[in-house]
Structures are given as C-alpha cells and as structure tokens.
Write a protein that holds these residues in place. Structure first.
Motif, PDB file in Angstrom:
ATOM      1  N   SER A   1       0.828  -1.205   0.000  1.00 18.01           N
ATOM      2  CA  SER A   1       0.000   0.000   0.000  1.00 18.01           C
ATOM      3  C   SER A   1       0.864   1.257   0.000  1.00 18.01           C
ATOM      4  O   SER A   1       0.582   2.215  -0.724  1.00 18.01           O
ATOM      5  CB  SER A   1      -0.923   0.009   1.225  1.00 18.01           C
ATOM      6  OG  SER A   1      -1.831  -1.067   1.199  1.00 18.01           O
TER       7      SER A   1
ATOM      8  N   LEU B   1     -12.348  -8.487   3.517  1.00 13.02           N
ATOM      9  CA  LEU B   1     -11.701  -7.607   2.545  1.00 13.02           C
ATOM     10  C   LEU B   1     -10.424  -8.285   2.042  1.00 13.02           C
ATOM     11  O   LEU B   1      -9.555  -8.651   2.828  1.00 13.02           O
ATOM     12  CB  LEU B   1     -11.362  -6.269   3.214  1.00 13.02           C
ATOM     13  CG  LEU B   1     -11.028  -5.075   2.318  1.00 13.02           C
ATOM     14  CD1 LEU B   1     -12.267  -4.609   1.557  1.00 13.02           C
ATOM     15  CD2 LEU B   1     -10.479  -3.923   3.172  1.00 13.02           C
TER      16      LEU B   1
ATOM     17  N   GLU C   1      -8.345  -5.507  -2.468  1.00  8.05           N
ATOM     18  CA  GLU C   1      -9.351  -4.511  -2.087  1.00  8.05           C
ATOM     19  C   GLU C   1      -8.810  -3.576  -1.006  1.00  8.05           C
ATOM     20  O   GLU C   1      -9.092  -2.376  -1.010  1.00  8.05           O
ATOM     21  CB  GLU C   1     -10.617  -5.209  -1.602  1.00  8.05           C
ATOM     22  CG  GLU C   1     -11.376  -5.931  -2.708  1.00  8.05           C
ATOM     23  CD  GLU C   1     -12.463  -6.846  -2.166  1.00  8.05           C
ATOM     24  OE1 GLU C   1     -13.400  -7.148  -2.926  1.00  8.05           O
ATOM     25  OE2 GLU C   1     -12.364  -7.285  -1.004  1.00  8.05           O
ATOM     26  N   PHE C   2      -8.016  -4.130  -0.079  1.00  8.25           N
ATOM     27  CA  PHE C   2      -7.435  -3.304   0.978  1.00  8.25           C
ATOM     28  C   PHE C   2      -6.492  -2.252   0.393  1.00  8.25           C
ATOM     29  O   PHE C   2      -6.548  -1.077   0.754  1.00  8.25           O
ATOM     30  CB  PHE C   2      -6.670  -4.171   1.984  1.00  8.25           C
ATOM     31  CG  PHE C   2      -5.975  -3.383   3.058  1.00  8.25           C
ATOM     32  CD1 PHE C   2      -6.650  -3.005   4.205  1.00  8.25           C
ATOM     33  CD2 PHE C   2      -4.638  -3.019   2.910  1.00  8.25           C
ATOM     34  CE1 PHE C   2      -6.008  -2.255   5.194  1.00  8.25           C
ATOM     35  CE2 PHE C   2      -3.990  -2.272   3.883  1.00  8.25           C
ATOM     36  CZ  PHE C   2      -4.680  -1.898   5.034  1.00  8.25           C
TER      37      PHE C   2
ATOM     38  N   GLN D   1      -6.423  -1.083  -2.639  1.00 11.46           N
ATOM     39  CA  GLN D   1      -7.181  -0.115  -3.430  1.00 11.46           C
ATOM     40  C   GLN D   1      -7.943   0.862  -2.535  1.00 11.46           C
ATOM     41  O   GLN D   1      -7.974   2.069  -2.796  1.00 11.46           O
ATOM     42  CB  GLN D   1      -8.143  -0.833  -4.379  1.00 11.46           C
ATOM     43  CG  GLN D   1      -8.843   0.127  -5.344  1.00 11.46           C
ATOM     44  CD  GLN D   1      -9.481  -0.582  -6.515  1.00 11.46           C
ATOM     45  OE1 GLN D   1      -9.682  -1.791  -6.497  1.00 11.46           O
ATOM     46  NE2 GLN D   1      -9.800   0.166  -7.557  1.00 11.46           N
ATOM     47  N   LYS D   2      -8.545   0.352  -1.472  1.00 12.91           N
ATOM     48  CA  LYS D   2      -9.282   1.213  -0.547  1.00 12.91           C
ATOM     49  C   LYS D   2      -8.339   2.180   0.167  1.00 12.91           C
ATOM     50  O   LYS D   2      -8.662   3.363   0.358  1.00 12.91           O
ATOM     51  CB  LYS D   2     -10.020   0.360   0.482  1.00 12.91           C
ATOM     52  CG  LYS D   2     -10.854   1.156   1.471  1.00 12.91           C
ATOM     53  CD  LYS D   2     -11.585   0.241   2.447  1.00 12.91           C
ATOM     54  CE  LYS D   2     -12.409   1.050   3.451  1.00 12.91           C
ATOM     55  NZ  LYS D   2     -13.107   0.156   4.421  1.00 12.91           N
ATOM     56  N   THR D   3      -7.159   1.700   0.524  1.00 15.15           N
ATOM     57  CA  THR D   3      -6.197   2.513   1.260  1.00 15.15           C
ATOM     58  C   THR D   3      -5.608   3.621   0.404  1.00 15.15           C
ATOM     59  O   THR D   3      -5.371   4.736   0.881  1.00 15.15           O
ATOM     60  CB  THR D   3      -5.064   1.624   1.805  1.00 15.15           C
ATOM     61  OG1 THR D   3      -5.628   0.600   2.628  1.00 15.15           O
ATOM     62  CG2 THR D   3      -4.069   2.425   2.628  1.00 15.15           C
ATOM     63  N   THR D   4      -5.390   3.322  -0.878  1.00 17.62           N
ATOM     64  CA  THR D   4      -4.720   4.277  -1.773  1.00 17.62           C
ATOM     65  C   THR D   4      -5.679   5.070  -2.648  1.00 17.62           C
ATOM     66  O   THR D   4      -5.279   6.085  -3.230  1.00 17.62           O
ATOM     67  CB  THR D   4      -3.737   3.547  -2.691  1.00 17.62           C
ATOM     68  OG1 THR D   4      -4.464   2.601  -3.503  1.00 17.62           O
ATOM     69  CG2 THR D   4      -2.681   2.800  -1.884  1.00 17.62           C
ATOM     70  N   ALA D   5      -6.924   4.585  -2.784  1.00 16.38           N
ATOM     71  CA  ALA D   5      -7.927   5.213  -3.649  1.00 16.38           C
ATOM     72  C   ALA D   5      -7.480   5.264  -5.113  1.00 16.38           C
ATOM     73  O   ALA D   5      -7.904   6.138  -5.873  1.00 16.38           O
ATOM     74  CB  ALA D   5      -8.285   6.621  -3.159  1.00 16.38           C
TER      75      ALA D   5
ATOM     76  N   ASP E   1      -9.187   1.213 -10.799  1.00 15.14           N
ATOM     77  CA  ASP E   1      -9.070  -0.217 -11.127  1.00 15.14           C
ATOM     78  C   ASP E   1      -7.897  -0.533 -12.040  1.00 15.14           C
ATOM     79  O   ASP E   1      -7.350  -1.642 -11.990  1.00 15.14           O
ATOM     80  CB  ASP E   1     -10.360  -0.702 -11.805  1.00 15.14           C
ATOM     81  CG  ASP E   1     -11.543  -0.735 -10.855  1.00 15.14           C
ATOM     82  OD1 ASP E   1     -11.328  -0.637  -9.629  1.00 15.14           O
ATOM     83  OD2 ASP E   1     -12.688  -0.844 -11.337  1.00 15.14           O
TER      84      ASP E   1
ATOM     85  N   SER F   1      -7.212   8.479   6.201  1.00 14.53           N
ATOM     86  CA  SER F   1      -7.984   8.509   4.962  1.00 14.53           C
ATOM     87  C   SER F   1      -7.016   8.271   3.808  1.00 14.53           C
ATOM     88  O   SER F   1      -5.796   8.403   3.969  1.00 14.53           O
ATOM     89  CB  SER F   1      -8.656   9.870   4.797  1.00 14.53           C
ATOM     90  OG  SER F   1      -7.675  10.880   4.569  1.00 14.53           O
ATOM     91  N   PRO F   2      -7.525   7.929   2.605  1.00 20.23           N
ATOM     92  CA  PRO F   2      -6.610   7.743   1.474  1.00 20.23           C
ATOM     93  C   PRO F   2      -5.705   8.952   1.227  1.00 20.23           C
ATOM     94  O   PRO F   2      -4.509   8.795   0.975  1.00 20.23           O
ATOM     95  CB  PRO F   2      -7.564   7.501   0.302  1.00 20.23           C
ATOM     96  CG  PRO F   2      -8.745   6.845   0.932  1.00 20.23           C
ATOM     97  CD  PRO F   2      -8.904   7.521   2.259  1.00 20.23           C
TER      98      PRO F   2
END
Length: 230
Positions: free
Chosen positions: A21, A46, A50-51, A53-57, A60, A201-202
């Motif tokens: 990440s 998760l 997905e983790f 992607q969610k962490t870095t925003a 795809d 937050s990201p």
C-alpha cells in the motif's frame, strides 16, 4: 522495459500488504506500477487487493485480478483442497511470465516456504519465475531470525534479492534489527517504516507514504537500476 518485482514476507501477516500500500500510494501514478496478488486466500472479508485499493484510492487500472482466490484463510494448498480445487503452478508461472517486463508489484501469499500444492513450495515458483525479490520483515522482536532465514532460503537458491524492508510498530530494537540483518544477511536494508499512529484517509495515507516510505529512495533507485545490484 518495465521492472516487475516480487514481495516476499518473512511470514503471514508480517506487513507485506501494508508495504504494498505504501509503495503504490507513493509510486504507482508516477511510475505506472500495478499491484497484483496472484494467489489470494482468506477472501471471506476484505481481500488484500481490495485493501490496497481502498487505502490508496487508486482506480481499477492499477490492479490485476488474482489468478487463484480461495475462501479459507490458510496455505494455498490447503485452501484449494477445501474447495475441491488444485492450484496449477505451471499455469501460474505462465501468467507471471506475461508480466515480466511490466512495472508490477507482485505480492506473495505467506512466507517463501508456503506450499502452493502438496509438493510445490512458493520458493520454487519464485525461483522459476526469476523475478527480483524484496523481502518484507517486521520491525519487532524475532525479526532478525525470521528475516535472516528468509534471506538464506532465497540466496541459497540464487534468487536475486534486491534487499529487505522492515515495517511495523516503532520500538527501540528496530535500528539494531535493521543493522544486524544487513550485516549478516548479505542484502541491503532498503528502509524502515512504522505503522501510522491512527487510521488514515486515502489522502492522509498518500501524504504519510510520501513522508515516511522509502525516504532515501533506496528501493526505487534499486528498481530503476536492477542490473547494478548483486
């Protein structure tokens, strides 16, 4: 030509996904790196993809889908067996070969001696895919033994190791841990990053990674000039 590399951990839940990440948050957009975890177990919650992607925003386009996904949080050989499936190392190696000349961070599943099948260890797949490896270890007590063992397993098989990176909670041992591992393990310490003190937050995580990850750019400079290593 790109530079795909393999992230090998010294064990399970050691910090590979946190490291990934941080790397993606800091370097993905500027250098076009993508994240890929070819074997994902324990997908009831998760997933690691997905983790990250969610962490870095990140969108795809910065992520490749796993080749194998299994529900059980276990070694790939066992998780596959629980679903009546078999992981095919040859099929996976063919998929890995297609990414050889791309900028891709490839996160391994568990440690390097985790079995993909009942007679095929992860380290054999790493060796046959011939990707350079970054070893991720913990900052905490026990990491000297675990990291040196992992480096020994890799280097004894002539697998190219770019270096090791420590992540985890800040503690009084971490500087000495990094120094001793570098001295005895035959691989450079590429950096040390501690966990943030609170959930981010990201946007905050990206700032954190820019400030706290690969601060001397040892990792990125090594990736940009792999032929100079070893």
């Amino acid at each position: 030509m790109g530079q795909a590399f393999y992230v090998a951990g010294t064990g399970t839940d050691i910090g590979k996904t946190f490291f990934s990440s941080l790397f993606m948050a800091k370097y993905a957009e500027n250098y076009g790196f993508r994240y890929w975890k070819p074997i994902q177990t324990g997908i009831t919650g998760l997933s690691d993809t997905e983790f990250v992607q969610k962490t870095t925003a990140l969108p795809d386009s910065f992520f490749l889908k796993p080749v194998y996904e299994f529900a059980a949080p276990a070694s790939p050989h066992y998780a596959a067996k629980q679903e009546g499936k078999t992981l095919d190392p040859k099929y996976l190696l063919n998929a890995l070969a297609k990414e050889r000349n791309t900028n891709t961070l490839i996160e391994g599943a568990g440690g390097v001696l985790v079995p993909w099948t009942e007679d095929y260890l992860a380290v054999k797949g790493i060796q046959e895919s011939n990707f350079p490896v970054v070893v991720v270890g913990s900052t905490e007590l026990g990491t000297i033994n675990h990291t040196l063992l992992t480096l020994e397993v890799l280097t004894s098989r002539f697998i190219p190791v770019l270096g090791f990176y420590l992540v985890g909670s800040k503690n009084e041992l971490q500087a000495d841990n990094a120094e001793i591992i570098q001295r005895l393990g035959g691989a450079p310490c590429l950096g040390v990053t501690n966990f943030p003190e609170q959930k981010l937050s990201p946007k905050e995580f990206i700032s954190f990674s820019n400030e706290s990850f690969d601060t001397k750019r040892n990792l990125m400079e090594t990736l940009l000039s792999p032929d100079d290593e070893g």
